[in-house]
Design a protein around this motif. Structure first.
Motif, PDB file in Angstrom:
ATOM      1  N   GLY A 174      31.577 -75.765   2.851  1.00  0.00           N
ATOM      2  CA  GLY A 174      32.523 -74.940   3.605  1.00  0.00           C
ATOM      3  C   GLY A 174      33.150 -75.678   4.763  1.00  0.00           C
ATOM      4  O   GLY A 174      34.333 -75.529   5.060  1.00  0.00           O
ATOM      5  N   ALA A 175      32.366 -76.515   5.429  1.00  0.00           N
ATOM      6  CA  ALA A 175      32.875 -77.221   6.598  1.00  0.00           C
ATOM      7  C   ALA A 175      33.943 -78.244   6.240  1.00  0.00           C
ATOM      8  O   ALA A 175      34.744 -78.638   7.084  1.00  0.00           O
ATOM      9  N   ALA A 176      33.973 -78.682   4.987  1.00  0.00           N
ATOM     10  CA  ALA A 176      34.920 -79.728   4.585  1.00  0.00           C
ATOM     11  C   ALA A 176      36.363 -79.279   4.725  1.00  0.00           C
ATOM     12  O   ALA A 176      37.259 -80.108   4.911  1.00  0.00           O
ATOM     13  N   ASP A 177      36.604 -77.992   4.641  1.00  0.00           N
ATOM     14  CA  ASP A 177      37.973 -77.466   4.707  1.00  0.00           C
ATOM     15  C   ASP A 177      38.370 -76.992   6.100  1.00  0.00           C
ATOM     16  O   ASP A 177      39.457 -76.431   6.276  1.00  0.00           O
ATOM     17  N   ALA A 178      37.517 -77.194   7.071  1.00  0.00           N
ATOM     18  CA  ALA A 178      37.817 -76.725   8.424  1.00  0.00           C
ATOM     19  C   ALA A 178      39.040 -77.442   8.974  1.00  0.00           C
ATOM     20  O   ALA A 178      39.184 -78.663   8.857  1.00  0.00           O
ATOM     21  N   ALA A 179      39.934 -76.655   9.560  1.00  0.00           N
ATOM     22  CA  ALA A 179      41.162 -77.215  10.137  1.00  0.00           C
ATOM     23  C   ALA A 179      41.174 -77.087  11.658  1.00  0.00           C
ATOM     24  O   ALA A 179      42.114 -77.549  12.305  1.00  0.00           O
ATOM     25  N   SER A 180      40.142 -76.447  12.208  1.00  0.00           N
ATOM     26  CA  SER A 180      40.089 -76.240  13.653  1.00  0.00           C
ATOM     27  C   SER A 180      38.636 -76.161  14.092  1.00  0.00           C
ATOM     28  O   SER A 180      37.713 -76.045  13.261  1.00  0.00           O
ATOM     29  N   LEU A 181      38.427 -76.204  15.404  1.00  0.00           N
ATOM     30  CA  LEU A 181      37.078 -76.061  15.937  1.00  0.00           C
ATOM     31  C   LEU A 181      36.509 -74.685  15.619  1.00  0.00           C
ATOM     32  O   LEU A 181      35.309 -74.541  15.329  1.00  0.00           O
ATOM     33  N   ALA A 182      37.357 -73.671  15.641  1.00  0.00           N
ATOM     34  CA  ALA A 182      36.903 -72.310  15.348  1.00  0.00           C
ATOM     35  C   ALA A 182      36.382 -72.201  13.917  1.00  0.00           C
ATOM     36  O   ALA A 182      35.438 -71.436  13.644  1.00  0.00           O
ATOM     37  N   ASP A 183      36.972 -72.969  13.016  1.00  0.00           N
ATOM     38  CA  ASP A 183      36.533 -72.934  11.616  1.00  0.00           C
ATOM     39  C   ASP A 183      35.120 -73.493  11.444  1.00  0.00           C
ATOM     40  O   ASP A 183      34.477 -73.249  10.410  1.00  0.00           O
ATOM     41  N   LEU A 184      34.639 -74.239  12.419  1.00  0.00           N
ATOM     42  CA  LEU A 184      33.309 -74.843  12.330  1.00  0.00           C
ATOM     43  C   LEU A 184      32.235 -74.023  13.042  1.00  0.00           C
ATOM     44  O   LEU A 184      31.055 -74.352  12.964  1.00  0.00           O
ATOM     45  N   LYS A 185      32.646 -72.958  13.694  1.00  0.00           N
ATOM     46  CA  LYS A 185      31.713 -72.222  14.552  1.00  0.00           C
ATOM     47  C   LYS A 185      30.530 -71.656  13.774  1.00  0.00           C
ATOM     48  O   LYS A 185      29.415 -71.596  14.290  1.00  0.00           O
ATOM     49  N   ASP A 186      30.744 -71.212  12.533  1.00  0.00           N
ATOM     50  CA  ASP A 186      29.660 -70.616  11.751  1.00  0.00           C
ATOM     51  C   ASP A 186      29.008 -71.613  10.795  1.00  0.00           C
ATOM     52  O   ASP A 186      28.198 -71.227   9.940  1.00  0.00           O
ATOM     53  N   SER A 187      29.335 -72.879  10.921  1.00  0.00           N
ATOM     54  CA  SER A 187      28.724 -73.911  10.078  1.00  0.00           C
ATOM     55  C   SER A 187      27.401 -74.366  10.683  1.00  0.00           C
ATOM     56  O   SER A 187      27.213 -74.344  11.906  1.00  0.00           O
ATOM     57  N   LEU A 188      26.480 -74.787   9.806  1.00  0.00           N
ATOM     58  CA  LEU A 188      25.227 -75.370  10.277  1.00  0.00           C
ATOM     59  C   LEU A 188      25.461 -76.874  10.440  1.00  0.00           C
ATOM     60  O   LEU A 188      25.714 -77.589   9.469  1.00  0.00           O
ATOM     61  N   LEU A 189      25.383 -77.348  11.678  1.00  0.00           N
ATOM     62  CA  LEU A 189      25.725 -78.726  12.006  1.00  0.00           C
ATOM     63  C   LEU A 189      24.478 -79.505  12.395  1.00  0.00           C
ATOM     64  O   LEU A 189      23.445 -78.926  12.752  1.00  0.00           O
ATOM     65  N   GLY A 190      24.581 -80.817  12.347  1.00  0.00           N
ATOM     66  CA  GLY A 190      23.449 -81.661  12.711  1.00  0.00           C
ATOM     67  C   GLY A 190      23.903 -82.951  13.374  1.00  0.00           C
ATOM     68  O   GLY A 190      25.046 -83.380  13.214  1.00  0.00           O
TER      69      GLY A 190
END
Length: 310
Positions: A174-190
């Motif tokens: 899902g994170a691969a298609d993020a176009a903004s910081l807001a699009d990453l807010k619900d992603s699990l990051l590391g």
């Protein structure tokens, strides 16, 4: 000549000498400006050039292998992590002088008067190198960003590279298609523990879930490969290498915005190290003569064009 005449000549000569000496006291003294100018040039008002030349020679001598207080006398001990990633180190072998940080390290060593045979490498985890306490190295290089917090525990040289942080994901995630910081807010990051990559997740994205923390970028990469996280954050050059070589179907989602001054990488030294000034002078010299730019072009030429996330 009569003895009386000889006495008269001696008396007249002595008087002449006395008058000459007194006349010297009436000469105009050297001006304060002239004296100050001589002092500023490193010399003296009487034209002693040896003092001026000796100053630069003394400075050069203080930054030579004979004078530097290294962990091992006559040797410059450098440190990096295990493993070390490209494009910073090639084939996980810093001693081959290939990769940007390896090449810069040997250029600094040369500036300090050490040939390649006098350089030794040790391995230390990222966090251990920047932790307070005695070091088993003279200089450590491992994409250490210069921060005020770290500067309370270790010394840094001046910066040798301005770096940005980037988000890496995999096609289909899902994170691969993020176009903004807001699009990453619900992603699990590391990200790797203790890094500015980890700090930038909080500062730039502020995700809904706490990011996962790994001991190394190698562990973070494996977690992304195994689907344990949606994306990881690393520095931009490492992001290009991971997506090109290490992570199948890896993609750079984009660069994170700067949240202040440009982030710079510097060499780490023990706190209050006697080598800090000389090592900084070496880095500054490489910047001024264009060596750092040349090495960045050689090893980091591909790290451009990643989109900016807003």
């Amino acid at each position: 000549m009569a003895r009386t005449q000889l006495r008269l000549l001696a008396t007249l000569s002595a008087a002449a000498l006395l008058l000459t000496a007194c006349g010297g006291d009436e000469e105009e003294p050297a001006s304060d400006d002239a004296t100050a100018g001589a002092d500023a040039a490193g010399g003296s008002a009487d034209g002693d050039d040896s003092a001026a030349s000796g100053g630069s020679e003394d400075a050069a001598g203080a930054c030579s292998p004979d004078s530097l207080e290294t962990v091992t006398a006559g040797t410059l001990t450098l440190s990096t992590s295990e493993p070390a990633f490209e494009p910073w180190m090639v084939d996980n072998d810093p001693a081959n002088a290939e990769g940007y940080e390896a090449a810069v390290s040997y250029a600094v060593a040369e500036q300090l008067g050490y040939d390649a045979a006098a350089v030794e490498w040790v391995r230390n985890p990222f966090e251990a190198a920047i932790a307070p306490g005695p070091k088993n190295f003279d200089l450590a290089v491992n994409q250490f960003s210069i921060t005020p917090e770290r500067a309370g525990a270790v010394d840094f040289t001046s910066g040798y590279y301005d770096v940005r942080q980037a988000v890496v994901s995999k096609e289909g995630a899902g994170a691969a298609d993020a176009a903004s910081l807001a699009d990453l807010k619900d992603s699990l990051l590391g990200a790797q523990v203790g890094t500015t990559s980890l700090a930038s997740i909080e500062e730039s994205i502020d995700p809904s879930d706490d990011p996962l923390i790994f001991n190394s970028n190698e562990e973070a990469k494996l977690a992304l490969d195994n689907g344990q996280v949606d994306a990881i954050v690393v520095d931009l050059p490492t992001a290009f290498y991971l997506t090109a070589v290490e992570i199948e179907d890896g993609v750079i989602v984009g660069q994170l915005p700067l949240t202040g001054d440009a982030e710079q990488l510097g060499f780490v030294l023990d706190l209050d190290s006697p080598l800090t000034d000389c090592a900084t002078q070496a880095v500054d010299a490489l910047r001024e003569d264009g060596t750092l730019d040349d090495l960045a072009t050689e090893w980091l030429a591909d790290v451009a064009g990643a989109p900016e996330l807003q």
